[in-house]
Design a protein around this motif. Structure first.
Motif, PDB file in Angstrom:
ATOM      1  N   GLY A  20       0.819  -1.209   0.000  1.00 53.39           N
ATOM      2  CA  GLY A  20       0.000   0.000   0.000  1.00 53.39           C
ATOM      3  C   GLY A  20       0.848   1.252   0.000  1.00 53.39           C
ATOM      4  N   MET A  21       1.919   1.227   0.768  1.00 61.95           N
ATOM      5  CA  MET A  21       2.829   2.367   0.820  1.00 61.95           C
ATOM      6  C   MET A  21       3.490   2.580  -0.541  1.00 61.95           C
ATOM      7  N   ARG A  22       3.891   1.489  -1.166  1.00 66.12           N
ATOM      8  CA  ARG A  22       4.524   1.591  -2.479  1.00 66.12           C
ATOM      9  C   ARG A  22       3.539   2.140  -3.511  1.00 66.12           C
ATOM     10  N   GLY A  23       2.294   1.686  -3.443  1.00 71.16           N
ATOM     11  CA  GLY A  23       1.289   2.180  -4.376  1.00 71.16           C
ATOM     12  C   GLY A  23       1.077   3.675  -4.249  1.00 71.16           C
ATOM     13  N   TYR A  24       1.051   4.155  -3.024  1.00 68.52           N
ATOM     14  CA  TYR A  24       0.903   5.602  -2.816  1.00 68.52           C
ATOM     15  C   TYR A  24       2.086   6.353  -3.398  1.00 68.52           C
ATOM     16  N   LEU A  25       3.285   5.860  -3.111  1.00 68.72           N
ATOM     17  CA  LEU A  25       4.491   6.561  -3.550  1.00 68.72           C
ATOM     18  C   LEU A  25       4.634   6.552  -5.076  1.00 68.72           C
ATOM     19  N   GLU A  26       4.187   5.486  -5.696  1.00 68.23           N
ATOM     20  CA  GLU A  26       4.237   5.451  -7.155  1.00 68.23           C
ATOM     21  C   GLU A  26       3.288   6.483  -7.755  1.00 68.23           C
ATOM     22  N   ALA A  27       2.185   6.741  -7.039  1.00 67.97           N
ATOM     23  CA  ALA A  27       1.229   7.743  -7.519  1.00 67.97           C
ATOM     24  C   ALA A  27       1.694   9.158  -7.200  1.00 67.97           C
ATOM     25  N   ALA A  28       2.293   9.326  -6.019  1.00 67.96           N
ATOM     26  CA  ALA A  28       2.682  10.667  -5.569  1.00 67.96           C
ATOM     27  C   ALA A  28       4.096  11.047  -5.963  1.00 67.96           C
ATOM     28  N   GLY A  29       4.891  10.043  -6.316  1.00 71.78           N
ATOM     29  CA  GLY A  29       6.304  10.269  -6.593  1.00 71.78           C
ATOM     30  C   GLY A  29       7.126   9.953  -5.355  1.00 71.78           C
ATOM     31  N   GLY A  30       8.329   9.465  -5.580  1.00 71.58           N
ATOM     32  CA  GLY A  30       9.202   9.182  -4.442  1.00 71.58           C
ATOM     33  C   GLY A  30       9.318   7.725  -4.071  1.00 71.58           C
ATOM     34  N   ALA A  31       9.007   6.824  -5.006  1.00 70.50           N
ATOM     35  CA  ALA A  31       9.088   5.391  -4.703  1.00 70.50           C
ATOM     36  C   ALA A  31      10.506   4.966  -4.327  1.00 70.50           C
ATOM     37  N   SER A  32      11.498   5.713  -4.797  1.00 68.77           N
ATOM     38  CA  SER A  32      12.875   5.350  -4.477  1.00 68.77           C
ATOM     39  C   SER A  32      13.154   5.455  -2.970  1.00 68.77           C
ATOM     40  N   TRP A  33      12.402   6.319  -2.288  1.00 65.89           N
ATOM     41  CA  TRP A  33      12.584   6.468  -0.831  1.00 65.89           C
ATOM     42  C   TRP A  33      12.302   5.148  -0.126  1.00 65.89           C
ATOM     43  N   LEU A  34      11.246   4.472  -0.547  1.00 63.21           N
ATOM     44  CA  LEU A  34      10.870   3.226   0.109  1.00 63.21           C
ATOM     45  C   LEU A  34      11.953   2.168  -0.068  1.00 63.21           C
ATOM     46  N   GLU A  35      12.570   2.140  -1.228  1.00 59.23           N
ATOM     47  CA  GLU A  35      13.632   1.161  -1.451  1.00 59.23           C
ATOM     48  C   GLU A  35      14.811   1.427  -0.521  1.00 59.23           C
ATOM     49  N   ARG A  36      15.055   2.686  -0.237  1.00 56.83           N
ATOM     50  CA  ARG A  36      16.152   3.028   0.675  1.00 56.83           C
ATOM     51  C   ARG A  36      15.838   2.678   2.127  1.00 56.83           C
ATOM     52  N   ARG A  37      14.570   2.397   2.415  1.00 57.12           N
ATOM     53  CA  ARG A  37      14.160   2.086   3.787  1.00 57.12           C
ATOM     54  C   ARG A  37      13.978   0.588   4.013  1.00 57.12           C
ATOM     55  N   ALA A  38      14.413  -0.212   3.077  1.00 56.13           N
ATOM     56  CA  ALA A  38      14.321  -1.672   3.247  1.00 56.13           C
ATOM     57  C   ALA A  38      15.105  -2.088   4.489  1.00 56.13           C
ATOM     58  N   GLY A  39      14.444  -2.829   5.371  1.00 56.52           N
ATOM     59  CA  GLY A  39      15.097  -3.309   6.584  1.00 56.52           C
ATOM     60  C   GLY A  39      14.988  -2.377   7.767  1.00 56.52           C
ATOM     61  N   ALA A  40      14.471  -1.170   7.561  1.00 52.28           N
ATOM     62  CA  ALA A  40      14.305  -0.231   8.669  1.00 52.28           C
ATOM     63  C   ALA A  40      13.103  -0.640   9.517  1.00 52.28           C
ATOM     64  N   GLY A  41      13.055  -0.159  10.747  1.00 55.88           N
ATOM     65  CA  GLY A  41      11.952  -0.498  11.643  1.00 55.88           C
ATOM     66  C   GLY A  41      10.628   0.060  11.163  1.00 55.88           C
ATOM     67  N   ASP A  42       9.558  -0.699  11.354  1.00 56.76           N
ATOM     68  CA  ASP A  42       8.244  -0.256  10.888  1.00 56.76           C
ATOM     69  C   ASP A  42       7.802   1.028  11.573  1.00 56.76           C
ATOM     70  N   ALA A  43       8.047   1.154  12.870  1.00 55.65           N
ATOM     71  CA  ALA A  43       7.601   2.345  13.589  1.00 55.65           C
ATOM     72  C   ALA A  43       8.294   3.593  13.061  1.00 55.65           C
ATOM     73  N   GLU A  44       9.603   3.527  12.961  1.00 50.28           N
ATOM     74  CA  GLU A  44      10.350   4.682  12.472  1.00 50.28           C
ATOM     75  C   GLU A  44       9.980   5.028  11.039  1.00 50.28           C
ATOM     76  N   THR A  45       9.787   3.996  10.213  1.00 50.27           N
ATOM     77  CA  THR A  45       9.461   4.241   8.801  1.00 50.27           C
ATOM     78  C   THR A  45       8.080   4.873   8.652  1.00 50.27           C
ATOM     79  N   LEU A  46       7.140   4.450   9.471  1.00 50.38           N
ATOM     80  CA  LEU A  46       5.800   5.036   9.410  1.00 50.38           C
ATOM     81  C   LEU A  46       5.821   6.512   9.810  1.00 50.38           C
ATOM     82  N   VAL A  47       6.564   6.844  10.857  1.00 50.99           N
ATOM     83  CA  VAL A  47       6.658   8.246  11.271  1.00 50.99           C
ATOM     84  C   VAL A  47       7.337   9.079  10.182  1.00 50.99           C
TER      85      VAL A  47
END
Length: 257
Positions: A20-47
């Motif tokens: 769902g997060m990837r789908g939003y980013l593909e629509a809004a721009g910035g999908a590369s950010w999510l790839e850079r957050r692979a392995g990061a904690g869910d709480a920190e990434t959500l904030v």
């Protein structure tokens, strides 16, 4: 009397829906950010996700006003804390089960209703066939007298239930409930009980700082020291400015956010 000690269990934590997060980013721009957050904690990434959505700062160029973005998640979240942008912390919730805390503890905990949810063992329905109790350090010199009083109150609960015939065949539940509700009035406020507490990170930071200070109630200091240890291990970047003083106080470097 069953002598008790408070226990803290973390029973729920945030989980991302990455698709769902990837789908939003593909629509809004910035999908590369999510790839850079692979392995990061869910709480920190959500904030971080919530914060970057406010400024469309996934990467330079998406917002003409933003020419530089912080790449490191820790640095980004430190800036969120330092700037007091606390609303984004409210997206992250943790749920704790507190076992064998007193009703003194729960009466103080439920005052923190903003950003919280509570589900407490109900003594209107749960009969006290046994009283759990923790003798607080200040009453240790009176331990024998304290234990004797609590044991008398426990015997009263058991004897009253027997004399009222609550376990006789055919006693309606409504009758049991009414008697159980009345008998709880004869239990000590220090009675051990259980409560489930859900709090967002903004609330969690506030309560940890407030309830571990030297002037806080002794049992709350004990329990929230454990909560703080759990929280800082679960989402270190969201509590990176906290430090534990020698007296057990957890101090937030950025204060109340």
């Amino acid at each position: 009397m069953r002598e008790t000690r408070p226990e803290v269990f973390l029973i729920a934590r945030p989980a991302l829906d990455v698709d769902g997060m990837r789908g939003y980013l593909e629509a809004a721009g910035g999908a590369s950010w999510l790839e850079r957050r692979a392995g990061a904690g869910d709480a920190e990434t959500l904030v971080e996700f919530a914060g970057r959505a406010c400024y469309r700062s996934w990467e330079p160029g998406l917002n003409p006003n933003v020419t530089r973005v912080r790449e490191d998640q820790g640095a980004y979240l430190d800036n969120v804390l330092a700037s007091g942008h606390g609303s984004v912390l409210e997206h992250v919730n943790y749920t704790f089960a507190f076992r064998d805390v007193s009703r003194v503890f729960t009466h103080e905990l439920v005052r923190h209703r903003a950003g919280s949810a509570f589900s407490q063992e109900s003594l209107r329905y749960v009969r006290l066939s046994e009283i759990g109790f923790r003798v607080p350090p200040a009453l240790e010199p009176l331990r024998e007298q304290v234990v004797a009083i609590v044991e008398q109150l426990e015997e009263l609960q058991v004897d009253a239930a027997r004399e009222l015939g609550l376990d006789d065949d055919g006693v309606p539940f409504a009758v049991k409930k009414e008697a159980t509700s009345a008998l709880r009035r004869l239990a000590p406020l220090g009675l051990s009980t259980d409560i489930i507490w859900t709090a967002n990170v903004r609330t969690l930071r506030h309560v940890i700082a407030l309830r571990t200070t030297a002037g806080a109630e002794e049992e709350l200091r004990l329990v929230f020291d454990r909560v703080a240890r759990i929280a800082t291990a679960e989402a270190p970047a969201l509590f990176q400015d906290f430090a534990r003083a020698d007296d057990g106080t957890w101090v937030a470097g950025h204060g109340k956010i």
